[in-house]
Structure formats: structure tokens, C-alpha cells
Write a protein that holds these residues in place. Structure first.
Motif, PDB file in Angstrom:
ATOM      1  N   GLY A 121       0.782  -1.225   0.000  1.00 13.00           N
ATOM      2  CA  GLY A 121       0.000   0.000   0.000  1.00 13.00           C
ATOM      3  C   GLY A 121       0.814   1.275   0.000  1.00 13.00           C
ATOM      4  O   GLY A 121       0.266   2.359   0.190  1.00 13.00           O
ATOM      5  N   ALA A 122       2.119   1.189  -0.195  1.00  5.62           N
ATOM      6  CA  ALA A 122       2.951   2.395  -0.253  1.00  5.62           C
ATOM      7  C   ALA A 122       2.565   3.213  -1.481  1.00  5.62           C
ATOM      8  O   ALA A 122       2.202   2.662  -2.517  1.00  5.62           O
ATOM      9  CB  ALA A 122       4.430   2.017  -0.333  1.00  5.62           C
ATOM     10  N   GLN A 123       2.634   4.535  -1.356  1.00  6.75           N
ATOM     11  CA  GLN A 123       2.349   5.372  -2.506  1.00  6.75           C
ATOM     12  C   GLN A 123       3.572   5.375  -3.409  1.00  6.75           C
ATOM     13  O   GLN A 123       4.641   5.829  -3.014  1.00  6.75           O
ATOM     14  CB  GLN A 123       2.002   6.802  -2.118  1.00  6.75           C
ATOM     15  N   VAL A 124       3.407   4.829  -4.585  1.00  2.00           N
ATOM     16  CA  VAL A 124       4.474   4.797  -5.576  1.00  2.00           C
ATOM     17  C   VAL A 124       3.964   5.534  -6.805  1.00  2.00           C
ATOM     18  O   VAL A 124       3.024   5.093  -7.464  1.00  2.00           O
ATOM     19  CB  VAL A 124       4.894   3.352  -5.931  1.00  2.00           C
ATOM     20  N   ASP A 125       4.580   6.684  -7.062  1.00  2.00           N
ATOM     21  CA  ASP A 125       4.253   7.476  -8.237  1.00  2.00           C
ATOM     22  C   ASP A 125       5.322   7.218  -9.283  1.00  2.00           C
ATOM     23  O   ASP A 125       6.505   7.094  -8.950  1.00  2.00           O
ATOM     24  CB  ASP A 125       4.223   8.962  -7.893  1.00  2.00           C
ATOM     25  N   ALA A 126       4.918   7.122 -10.540  1.00  2.00           N
ATOM     26  CA  ALA A 126       5.875   6.761 -11.584  1.00  2.00           C
ATOM     27  C   ALA A 126       5.439   7.278 -12.944  1.00  2.00           C
ATOM     28  O   ALA A 126       4.275   7.589 -13.161  1.00  2.00           O
ATOM     29  CB  ALA A 126       6.024   5.242 -11.644  1.00  2.00           C
ATOM     30  N   TYR A 127       6.414   7.344 -13.839  1.00  2.00           N
ATOM     31  CA  TYR A 127       6.145   7.511 -15.261  1.00  2.00           C
ATOM     32  C   TYR A 127       6.102   6.111 -15.843  1.00  2.00           C
ATOM     33  O   TYR A 127       6.933   5.265 -15.503  1.00  2.00           O
ATOM     34  CB  TYR A 127       7.269   8.278 -15.961  1.00  2.00           C
ATOM     35  N   LEU A 128       5.151   5.858 -16.720  1.00  2.00           N
ATOM     36  CA  LEU A 128       5.096   4.589 -17.444  1.00  2.00           C
ATOM     37  C   LEU A 128       5.445   4.859 -18.895  1.00  2.00           C
ATOM     38  O   LEU A 128       4.887   5.773 -19.508  1.00  2.00           O
ATOM     39  CB  LEU A 128       3.691   3.977 -17.374  1.00  2.00           C
ATOM     40  N   THR A 129       6.366   4.084 -19.432  1.00  2.00           N
ATOM     41  CA  THR A 129       6.647   4.136 -20.859  1.00  2.00           C
ATOM     42  C   THR A 129       5.950   2.930 -21.465  1.00  2.00           C
ATOM     43  O   THR A 129       6.121   1.804 -20.987  1.00  2.00           O
ATOM     44  CB  THR A 129       8.161   4.101 -21.136  1.00  2.00           C
ATOM     45  N   MET A 130       5.151   3.184 -22.480  1.00  2.00           N
ATOM     46  CA  MET A 130       4.338   2.121 -23.078  1.00  2.00           C
ATOM     47  C   MET A 130       4.572   2.044 -24.576  1.00  2.00           C
ATOM     48  O   MET A 130       4.706   3.067 -25.247  1.00  2.00           O
ATOM     49  CB  MET A 130       2.863   2.373 -22.785  1.00  2.00           C
ATOM     50  N   LYS A 131       4.623   0.819 -25.055  1.00  2.00           N
ATOM     51  CA  LYS A 131       4.632   0.579 -26.501  1.00  2.00           C
ATOM     52  C   LYS A 131       3.313  -0.096 -26.796  1.00  2.00           C
ATOM     53  O   LYS A 131       3.066  -1.211 -26.329  1.00  2.00           O
ATOM     54  CB  LYS A 131       5.795  -0.297 -26.930  1.00  2.00           C
ATOM     55  N   GLY A 132       2.462   0.613 -27.528  1.00  2.00           N
ATOM     56  CA  GLY A 132       1.103   0.128 -27.708  1.00  2.00           C
ATOM     57  C   GLY A 132       0.421   0.161 -26.355  1.00  2.00           C
ATOM     58  O   GLY A 132       0.455   1.171 -25.663  1.00  2.00           O
ATOM     59  N   SER A 133      -0.139  -0.938 -25.925  1.00  2.00           N
ATOM     60  CA  SER A 133      -0.803  -0.987 -24.621  1.00  2.00           C
ATOM     61  C   SER A 133       0.022  -1.773 -23.606  1.00  2.00           C
ATOM     62  O   SER A 133      -0.500  -2.196 -22.577  1.00  2.00           O
ATOM     63  CB  SER A 133      -2.195  -1.599 -24.779  1.00  2.00           C
ATOM     64  N   THR A 134       1.317  -1.975 -23.879  1.00  2.00           N
ATOM     65  CA  THR A 134       2.198  -2.729 -22.985  1.00  2.00           C
ATOM     66  C   THR A 134       3.220  -1.810 -22.334  1.00  2.00           C
ATOM     67  O   THR A 134       3.897  -1.045 -23.009  1.00  2.00           O
ATOM     68  CB  THR A 134       2.932  -3.836 -23.781  1.00  2.00           C
ATOM     69  N   VAL A 135       3.344  -1.917 -21.010  1.00  2.00           N
ATOM     70  CA  VAL A 135       4.313  -1.123 -20.264  1.00  2.00           C
ATOM     71  C   VAL A 135       5.696  -1.734 -20.460  1.00  2.00           C
ATOM     72  O   VAL A 135       5.905  -2.919 -20.204  1.00  2.00           O
ATOM     73  CB  VAL A 135       3.965  -1.088 -18.758  1.00  2.00           C
ATOM     74  N   THR A 136       6.647  -0.909 -20.913  1.00  2.00           N
ATOM     75  CA  THR A 136       8.020  -1.381 -21.114  1.00  2.00           C
ATOM     76  C   THR A 136       8.984  -0.801 -20.083  1.00  2.00           C
ATOM     77  O   THR A 136      10.099  -1.286 -19.937  1.00  2.00           O
ATOM     78  CB  THR A 136       8.523  -1.006 -22.524  1.00  2.00           C
ATOM     79  N   LYS A 137       8.528   0.252 -19.369  1.00  2.00           N
ATOM     80  CA  LYS A 137       9.398   0.872 -18.368  1.00  2.00           C
ATOM     81  C   LYS A 137       8.534   1.524 -17.286  1.00  2.00           C
ATOM     82  O   LYS A 137       7.565   2.210 -17.593  1.00  2.00           O
ATOM     83  CB  LYS A 137      10.282   1.931 -19.017  1.00  2.00           C
ATOM     84  N   VAL A 138       8.937   1.292 -16.032  1.00  2.00           N
ATOM     85  CA  VAL A 138       8.322   1.945 -14.871  1.00  2.00           C
ATOM     86  C   VAL A 138       9.443   2.722 -14.203  1.00  2.00           C
ATOM     87  O   VAL A 138      10.432   2.139 -13.765  1.00  2.00           O
ATOM     88  CB  VAL A 138       7.739   0.912 -13.878  1.00  2.00           C
ATOM     89  N   ALA A 139       9.304   4.046 -14.148  1.00  2.00           N
ATOM     90  CA  ALA A 139      10.351   4.893 -13.542  1.00  2.00           C
ATOM     91  C   ALA A 139       9.707   5.677 -12.382  1.00  2.00           C
ATOM     92  O   ALA A 139       8.937   6.615 -12.611  1.00  2.00           O
ATOM     93  CB  ALA A 139      10.938   5.838 -14.565  1.00  2.00           C
ATOM     94  N   GLU A 140      10.030   5.246 -11.151  1.00  2.31           N
ATOM     95  CA  GLU A 140       9.454   5.900  -9.973  1.00  2.31           C
ATOM     96  C   GLU A 140       9.910   7.351  -9.892  1.00  2.31           C
ATOM     97  O   GLU A 140      11.048   7.690 -10.194  1.00  2.31           O
ATOM     98  CB  GLU A 140       9.895   5.158  -8.703  1.00  2.31           C
ATOM     99  N   VAL A 141       8.980   8.208  -9.476  1.00  2.00           N
ATOM    100  CA  VAL A 141       9.250   9.634  -9.315  1.00  2.00           C
ATOM    101  C   VAL A 141       9.357   9.946  -7.832  1.00  2.00           C
ATOM    102  O   VAL A 141       8.484   9.586  -7.038  1.00  2.00           O
ATOM    103  CB  VAL A 141       8.110  10.479  -9.926  1.00  2.00           C
ATOM    104  N   TYR A 142      10.441  10.592  -7.455  1.00  2.00           N
ATOM    105  CA  TYR A 142      10.648  10.964  -6.052  1.00  2.00           C
ATOM    106  C   TYR A 142       9.926  12.258  -5.750  1.00  2.00           C
ATOM    107  O   TYR A 142       9.958  13.195  -6.528  1.00  2.00           O
ATOM    108  CB  TYR A 142      12.142  11.144  -5.763  1.00  2.00           C
ATOM    109  N   HIS A 143       9.248  12.284  -4.625  1.00  2.00           N
ATOM    110  CA  HIS A 143       8.717  13.541  -4.095  1.00  2.00           C
ATOM    111  C   HIS A 143       8.716  13.430  -2.585  1.00  2.00           C
ATOM    112  O   HIS A 143       8.443  12.377  -2.028  1.00  2.00           O
ATOM    113  CB  HIS A 143       7.336  13.878  -4.651  1.00  2.00           C
ATOM    114  N   PRO A 144       9.100  14.535  -1.908  1.00  2.00           N
ATOM    115  CA  PRO A 144       9.186  14.496  -0.443  1.00  2.00           C
ATOM    116  C   PRO A 144       7.838  14.316   0.214  1.00  2.00           C
ATOM    117  O   PRO A 144       6.831  14.525  -0.354  1.00  2.00           O
ATOM    118  CB  PRO A 144       9.790  15.839  -0.086  1.00  2.00           C
TER     119      PRO A 144
END
Length: 144
Positions: A121-144
């Protein structure tokens, strides 16, 4: 002449709906193009099925500019060889591992670590890079 004007107005109306706000739309994702989402809140990931649930976010103008979920929960399939990058919550431990200019995570993690981080249940915010409808990269975003 009026027929051309009406056709032009209709084309402009259709294009404005498809391209409003400059944000990628589902049609762009379905076309096989590579797109990166705005910051999303990761809700749940099932490594067995590869299904990732996520929700859009918005910044709330508070002293700490909190990020709050907004809009419907969506589901996408994560590629088995997807890249997962941690800033803090996924697999970085006590130390933040971020690009100082962007605030995006740089520490590689596994899909199993992603599943465990979201399961608690931790809050994890991220950018998702998608090719078509498939996620190829999850990059977590840091915020205090």
C-alpha cells in the motif's frame, strides 16, 4: 464553397478532440507508438498475469504540493522484460536513488520488487513508458 468550409470545420473539430491538451490518447497507445504517461499512482501489480493497475494524478497546491490520485483506475500489461527504476519505495531502501535534475529513479529493480512495494500500500508514483498498450518501463518519481 460551403461544403469545403463545413468539411474543414468538421475535420478541425475531430482533430481538436483527438489532440487536446497535447496528452497521448488511448488511440496513440493502441497504435504501437512509444509514449510516456504523465505521473501516475501505481495501485497494484500481479507478476503472474503481468497486470498493472494505475491511476492518474494531480498536484494539490498545499505547502508540500502533494500528489493526489484522480480519474479512473486503468489496467495495462507489463512486458516480462520491462525496466523498473526505483527512486525510494520500490527497492532503494533508506537512500533515495534519483537523477538530481529530474527526480526520477535510477536504481534497477525486479518486477517482483515492484509487486512487493505496491502490495504493501505504499504510494508509488511513476512515469510509465508504453509501446502500444504494454508497459516497457516503470520509472518511480521521487517527491518528499
Amino acid at each position: 464553397m460551403r461544403a469545403f468550409a463545413a468539411a474543414g470545420a468538421m475535420a478541425a473539430l475531430l482533430l481538436s478532440g483527438a489532440c487536446s491538451d497535447g496528452k497521448p490518447k488511448a488511440a496513440a497507445a493502441d497504435s504501437g507508438k512509444v509514449v510516456t504517461t504523465q505521473v501516475v499512482l501505481l495501485k497494484k501489480y500481479d507478476a503472474g498475469s503481468g497486470a498493472l493497475e494505475y491511476q492518474g494524478t494531480q498536484k494539490v497546491q498545499e505547502p508540500d504540493e502533494a500528489i493526489e490520485p484522480t480519474g479512473p483506475v486503468r489496467t495495462a500489461t507489463v512486458a516480462k522484460d520491462a525496466t523498473v527504476l526505483s527512486a525510494v519505495n520500490i527497492c532503494s531502501g533508506d537512500d533515495a536513488t534519483v537523477d538530481e535534475k529530474t527526480g526520477v529513479g535510477v536504481k534497477p529493480c525486479t518486477l517482483q520488487q515492484l509487486e512487493a512495494a505496491i502490495k504493501d500500500g505504499a504510494q508509488v508514483d511513476a512515469y510509465l513508458t508504453m509501446k502500444g498498450s504494454t508497459v516497457t518501463k516503470v520509472a518511480e518519481v521521487y517527491h518528499p
